[in-house]
Design an enzyme around this catalytic site. Structure first.
Site, PDB file in Angstrom:
ATOM      1  N   ALA A  64       0.832  -1.200   0.000  1.00 50.47           N
ATOM      2  CA  ALA A  64       0.000   0.000   0.000  1.00 50.47           C
ATOM      3  C   ALA A  64       0.867   1.251   0.000  1.00 50.47           C
ATOM      4  CB  ALA A  64      -0.916  -0.007   1.226  1.00 50.47           C
ATOM      5  N   GLY A 107       0.037  -5.314   0.385  1.00 49.43           N
ATOM      6  CA  GLY A 107      -0.959  -5.366  -0.676  1.00 49.43           C
ATOM      7  C   GLY A 107      -0.438  -6.034  -1.925  1.00 49.43           C
ATOM      8  N   GLU A 110      -0.966  -9.677  -1.324  1.00 50.24           N
ATOM      9  CA  GLU A 110      -2.407  -9.917  -1.451  1.00 50.24           C
ATOM     10  C   GLU A 110      -2.828  -9.906  -2.914  1.00 50.24           C
ATOM     11  OE1 GLU A 110      -4.235  -8.104   2.656  1.00 50.24           O
ATOM     12  OE2 GLU A 110      -3.295  -6.699   1.259  1.00 50.24           O
ATOM     13  N   GLU A 130       2.541  -5.725   7.510  1.00 49.49           N
ATOM     14  CA  GLU A 130       1.684  -4.677   8.083  1.00 49.49           C
ATOM     15  C   GLU A 130       1.852  -4.520   9.587  1.00 49.49           C
ATOM     16  OE1 GLU A 130      -0.470  -6.034   4.304  1.00 49.49           O
ATOM     17  OE2 GLU A 130       0.698  -6.969   5.911  1.00 49.49           O
TER      18      GLU A 130
END
Length: 256
Positions: A64, A107, A110, A130
């Site tokens: 992110a 991310g 993911e 994270e």
């Protein structure tokens, strides 16, 4: 500059390439929106039978955009409705191959897990870091990871934030194949071309049934499989495939 580039290297294969090198392909809002729009369009394109998702030869996606996230509050993030952007990828009916070189973190990891097949380079790094900045995965990192590698390996990655290499990812079930870094892009395209030559209706049914059945009771999942199998018996591609097999020639599938 386009943050997502679409390429058509071979018939029936599309490449979705992240193009934000100055930020190591960090998943900002503009990039996510473009990804969603492209996957929606490619999912409806009859000329596309397989999609390769990549960030290029140096980095897949570094996660992110923390600069944007640092000052965001819960309601602000809630109103972004980012789950709709991720859903466009998760619900894509075409087979998706992630070609992962370099970092696939947060991310980015993911995003790779939204694919159906992951080709990883030896030097790739998969991780969910994270926890190291006081948060947790929010786009499937806890749920897709545990389904891929099991509770104990997932917990180690999630609670330490430590990444694993491409080889480790393959050994633990997070990658389909691991190849030399310089072979990742070519190998993904080889696989995509092989899948694109298969009957697209059968490929779509296999993907749909596998994903729908993996968390269903076995009897329900087997029923879905039987119904899809029976449906394919009415396709022209079934007739072509079996006729070609008996004639000892290559089949030409039309998706009908």
């Amino acid at each position: 500059m386009q943050e997502v580039i679409i390429e058509r290297p071979t018939p029936h294969v599309a490449v979705v390439r992240l193009n934000r090198p100055e930020a190591r392909n960090a998943l900002g809002q503009a990039l996510r929106a473009q990804l969603a729009a492209h996957f929606l369009a490619l999912g409806q394109d009859d000329g596309v039978r397989c999609i390769v998702l990549t960030g290029g030869e140096q980095v897949f996606a570094a996660g992110a955009d923390l600069r944007a996230l640092a000052d965001s509050g819960p309601i602000e993030v809630l109103l972004l409705n980012n789950q709709r952007m991720w859903q466009a990828i998760a619900a894509c009916p075409k087979p998706v191959i992630a070609a992962v070189n370099g970092h696939a973190l947060g991310g980015g990891c993911e995003l790779a897990m939204h694919a159906d097949i992951i080709v990883a380079g030896e030097g790739a790094k998969f991780g969910q870091p994270e926890i190291r900045v006081g948060i947790m995965p929010g786009a499937g990192g806890t749920q897709r990871l545990v389904r891929a590698v099991g509770k104990f390996k997932a917990m180690r990655m999630l609670l330490t934030g430590q990444p694993v290499s491409g080889r480790e990812a393959f050994d633990m079930g997070l990658a389909s194949e691991v190849v030399a870094d310089e072979r990742v892009q070519a190998r993904a395209l080889e696989l995509a071309a092989e899948i694109a030559a298969m009957p697209p209706l059968a490929a779509a049914q296999i993907k749909e049934v596998l994903l729908a059945g993996q968390d269903a009771p076995l009897e329900a999942a087997l029923m879905l499989e039987r119904k899809a199998f029976q449906l394919l018996l009415a396709s022209e591609d079934k007739q072509e495939g079996m006729r070609a097999f008996l004639d000892k020639r290559a089949a030409v599938f039309k998706g009908a």
